[in-house]
Design an enzyme around this catalytic site. Structure first.
Site, short mmCIF file in Angstrom:
data_model
loop_
_atom_site.label_atom_id
_atom_site.label_comp_id
_atom_site.label_asym_id
_atom_site.label_seq_id
_atom_site.Cartn_x
_atom_site.Cartn_y
_atom_site.Cartn_z
N CYS A 2 0.58 -1.20 0.08
CA CYS A 2 0.02 -0.15 -0.17
C CYS A 2 1.00 1.27 0.02
O CYS A 2 1.90 1.27 0.72
CB CYS A 2 -1.10 -0.21 1.19
N ARG A 27 5.11 -1.08 -6.31
CA ARG A 27 5.05 -1.81 -4.83
C ARG A 27 4.20 -2.88 -4.89
O ARG A 27 3.85 -3.55 -4.29
CB ARG A 27 4.86 -0.62 -3.79
N TRP A 76 -3.17 -2.83 -1.55
CA TRP A 76 -3.11 -4.07 -1.68
C TRP A 76 -3.97 -4.85 -0.58
O TRP A 76 -3.93 -4.61 0.70
CB TRP A 76 -1.59 -4.61 -1.53
N ASN A 101 -2.14 2.75 5.61
CA ASN A 101 -1.34 1.59 5.33
C ASN A 101 -1.33 0.77 6.64
O ASN A 101 -1.27 1.31 7.74
CB ASN A 101 0.15 2.11 5.08
N GLY A 102 -1.15 -0.60 6.59
CA GLY A 102 -0.81 -1.37 7.84
C GLY A 102 -2.24 -2.17 7.88
O GLY A 102 -2.96 -2.34 7.32
N GLU A 483 15.07 -20.31 -5.17
CA GLU A 483 14.62 -19.10 -6.02
C GLU A 483 14.06 -19.33 -7.25
O GLU A 483 13.07 -18.42 -7.71
CB GLU A 483 15.95 -18.07 -5.89
N LYS A 487 10.52 -17.95 -8.52
CA LYS A 487 10.23 -17.11 -9.57
C LYS A 487 9.34 -17.82 -10.63
O LYS A 487 8.20 -17.10 -11.05
CB LYS A 487 11.60 -16.88 -10.39
N GLU A 490 5.62 -17.55 -8.74
CA GLU A 490 5.41 -16.06 -8.70
C GLU A 490 4.68 -15.44 -10.11
O GLU A 490 3.65 -14.95 -9.73
CB GLU A 490 6.26 -15.33 -8.41
N HIS A 506 13.73 -39.64 -0.80
CA HIS A 506 13.05 -39.44 0.54
C HIS A 506 11.54 -38.80 0.42
O HIS A 506 11.16 -38.58 1.68
CB HIS A 506 13.85 -38.54 1.61
N LYS A 605 5.04 -5.50 -4.07
CA LYS A 605 6.77 -5.16 -4.05
C LYS A 605 7.36 -5.12 -2.68
O LYS A 605 8.22 -5.78 -2.24
CB LYS A 605 7.03 -4.20 -4.88
#
Length: 610
Positions: A2, A27, A76, A101-102, A483, A487, A490, A506, A605
């Protein structure tokens, strides 16, 4: 995540609000809006525009608006689905408008109390609670002092917040307040501004101030007053505004993510610029204190966590210093045994990651005094709250899926490892020169890896037909496999998981079929022969291997095995090279699937809420 922008002036500030939101788009958000009041309009109505589309649509919706006071927001979604009713600003009874925000953790209790007081809610958000509470206080005080009404509400809010508040009958005052979420005040010429990120206002103001925890700011066109958490008038240090961010022109690239993948040689070169030796000076550390800690704890989230996992291998192998890595969101919620001779390292692209900031503060509360931040934003809360810091030079990263921020974090963590190796007496002047030469060669080596893009595009044609994928790595390349899987899921929304290759037998081997691509990171290191055995386990079950191998690994393309060779093996720096083709694989697969590569669904972001 946000974003907040606010302004009070004698001129029309709609363009300031909209441009500020545009700069915060990187963001991540799923709705946006703004509200303005025009001091020249005798009735001072609050005019509001909101949309679940992009900021460009918001600008079109509000192109005829005029206001000298206003607040704006990119949201967001946390409480309530992403729709127009839940978009900010929220207005209470036509009198009070709020952006936030928050997260307000006790909003359900407050909501019930307000409903009992006959307040009507039009959204599912926790933010609307704030608007109604301020309205309740403001009306109870005879609508005389908006600042006092806001300050009376703040003790009732449990959680984290940065807020901007305006009142319909007070068209010359903008109130800001923060606790747990960042908020800055920017100073212009007979106009003043609020923002959650100073870059939203770069070029609009000449200086800025960071609000501290519990601060309330009262902004008018000609004045600023700050009240601290104790209710006293406070002075905050003025700093110059950051420069406007570099051009966001895509140039020849299709998306920002692709542009940022190809910017990695430049970003790493900039991060390494002017480094001629290793030691505490790279981290702005005092030599005497630098010698005091004897172990390391790294705290991070998401992609930054995977960079920290690579660093654990470096720090223990190269520097011989015991190192632990923890997911920041878990660390402060367990009982830990603090050792005050531990260096706490926090890693974050934005420096505002809520979980990592909270973990840092928890560590400091436990008595940890040696703290280091590795970050891409010098003005961030994380950099301000650690004893030492290292700033990466990735530049603004707009794509939500991190690329150049990740590789520059790896470079910074490698510099920490070799600097501590030097502290431990493990480095000769000759070996230091050799390490510097290897680091300076990294940008050239990365250019050679990026030249593999056409071969990787060909692989993407196979991945678009898959619903699942496995990624394998060993040693310090296992976090690189993690990673790579992150990606892919995402931005392409293909389910992907990563495992240490030795763990195949395993459990994960049960998933391997001809429909399950298995991506393998295969550098020429001491674990290569073990890795080849793991690959044979996949091949024997009909699995299809996609292998990123170094030269001279003796892994060749065959039935069920596809191989792309990296130009050279790079020793301890190999993870930095091997992650780049994984980024490209995810990117081109997502492009072929037609997803929103730069703004993947449900993601942000800068994650500024827990």
């Amino acid at each position: 995540m946000c974003g907040i922008v606010g302004a009070v002036s004698h001129r029309n500030i709609v363009d300031v609000l909209v441009e500020g939101l545009r700069r915060l788009e990187y963001r991540g958000y799923d709705s946006c809006g703004f509200a303005v009041i025009d001091d020249a309009d005798v009735h001072h109505p609050i005019k509001r525009a909101r949309t679940t589309a992009r900021v460009a649509e918001l600008a079109e919706q509000g192109k005829d608006f005029h206001g000298t006071l206003g607040i704006a927001h990119t949201r967001w979604a946390t409480h309530g689905k992403p729709d127009t009713q839940n978009a900010h600003p929220h207005i209470s009874n036509g009198l009070i408008a709020v952006v936030h925000n928050g997260i307000i953790e006790n909003y359900e209790i407050l909501r019930a109390q307000l409903k009992a007081a006959e307040y009507v809610f039009t959204s599912e958000t926790d933010t609307e609670v704030i608007a109604h509470l301020v309205h309740q206080q403001y009306v109870a005080q005879g609508q005389q002092d908006l600042e006092l009404a806001v300050r009376a509400v703040l003790p009732k809010l449990h959680g984290a917040y940065a807020i901007g508040v305006i009142a319909q009958d007070n068209p010359k005052t903008l109130i800001g307040a923060r606790a747990g979420s960042p908020l800055v005040v920017a100073l212009g010429d007979k106009e003043h501004f609020l923002a959650s990120d100073a870059l939203a206002l770069a070029g609009r103001a000449h200086s800025m101030m960071y609000l501290e925890e519990g601060d309330v700011a009262i902004l008018k066109a000609e004045s600023i007053q700050i009240i601290d958490h104790a209710g006293q008038i406070a002075q905050r240090e003025q700093k110059p505004m950051p420069p406007q961010s570099e051009s966001v022109d895509l140039g020849p690239y299709q998306h920002y993510m692709q542009k940022e993948i190809f910017e990695q040689p430049r970003a790493i070169g900039d991060t390494l610029a002017n480094i001629s030796s290793f030691g505490p000076e790279l981290f702005h550390a005092d030599v005497s204190e630098w010698n005091q800690f004897d172990q390391i704890l790294i705290l991070a989230c998401g992609t930054s966590y995977y960079s920290a996992c690579v660093a654990k291998y470096w720090l223990e192998d190269i520097a011989g210093i015991p190192t632990q890595v923890e997911v920041a969101s878990e660390y402060r919620y367990r009982t830990s045994v603090p050792n005050v001779k531990t260096l706490i390292v926090v890693v974050s692209q934005s420096g505002e990651t809520a979980d990592t900031l909270a973990a840092l503060r928890h560590a400091k509360a436990l008595g940890h005094s040696y703290t280091l931040s590795i970050c891409n934003v010098g003005s961030s809360a994380m950099v301000r709250e650690t004893k030492w810091s290292f700033l990466t030079k990735a530049g603004t990263e707009i794509g939500v899926a991190s690329t150049k921020a990740f590789t520059t974090q790896l470079v910074a963590l490698y510099l920490l490892a070799v600097s501590l190796s030097k502290r431990a007496g493990r480095m000769t002047p000759e070996s230091e020169k050799q390490l510097l030469r290897e680091l300076r060669h990294l940008p050239k080596a990365l250019h050679a890896v990026l030249a593999l893009e056409p071969q990787i595009i060909a692989w993407s044609n196979a991945f678009v037909k898959c619903e699942n994928a496995l990624f394998l790595g060993r040693g310090m390349h296992y976090p690189i496999a993690l990673e790579g899987a992150l990606k892919l899921k995402e931005i392409s929304y293909i389910h992907a998981e990563a495992y240490p290759a030795g763990e195949l037998k395993h459990g994960p081997l049960a998933l391997v079929t001809e429909k399950m691509p298995v991506v393998t990171v295969a550098p020429k290191d001491e674990l290569l022969e073990k890795l080849k055995s793991n690959m044979q386990e996949v091949k024997a079950r009909g699995g299809k291997l996609y292998v990123f191998a170094d030269q001279d690994t003796d892994i060749v393309s065959d039935e069920g095995i596809h191989v792309i060779r990296l130009p050279e093996h790079y020793g301890n720096l190999s993870p930095i090279l091997h992650v780049v083709p994984l980024q490209l694989l995810a990117y081109h697969t997502a492009c072929m699937l037609g997803t929103d590569v730069d703004k993947p669904r449900n993601l942000a972001k800068s994650v500024t809420v827990e």
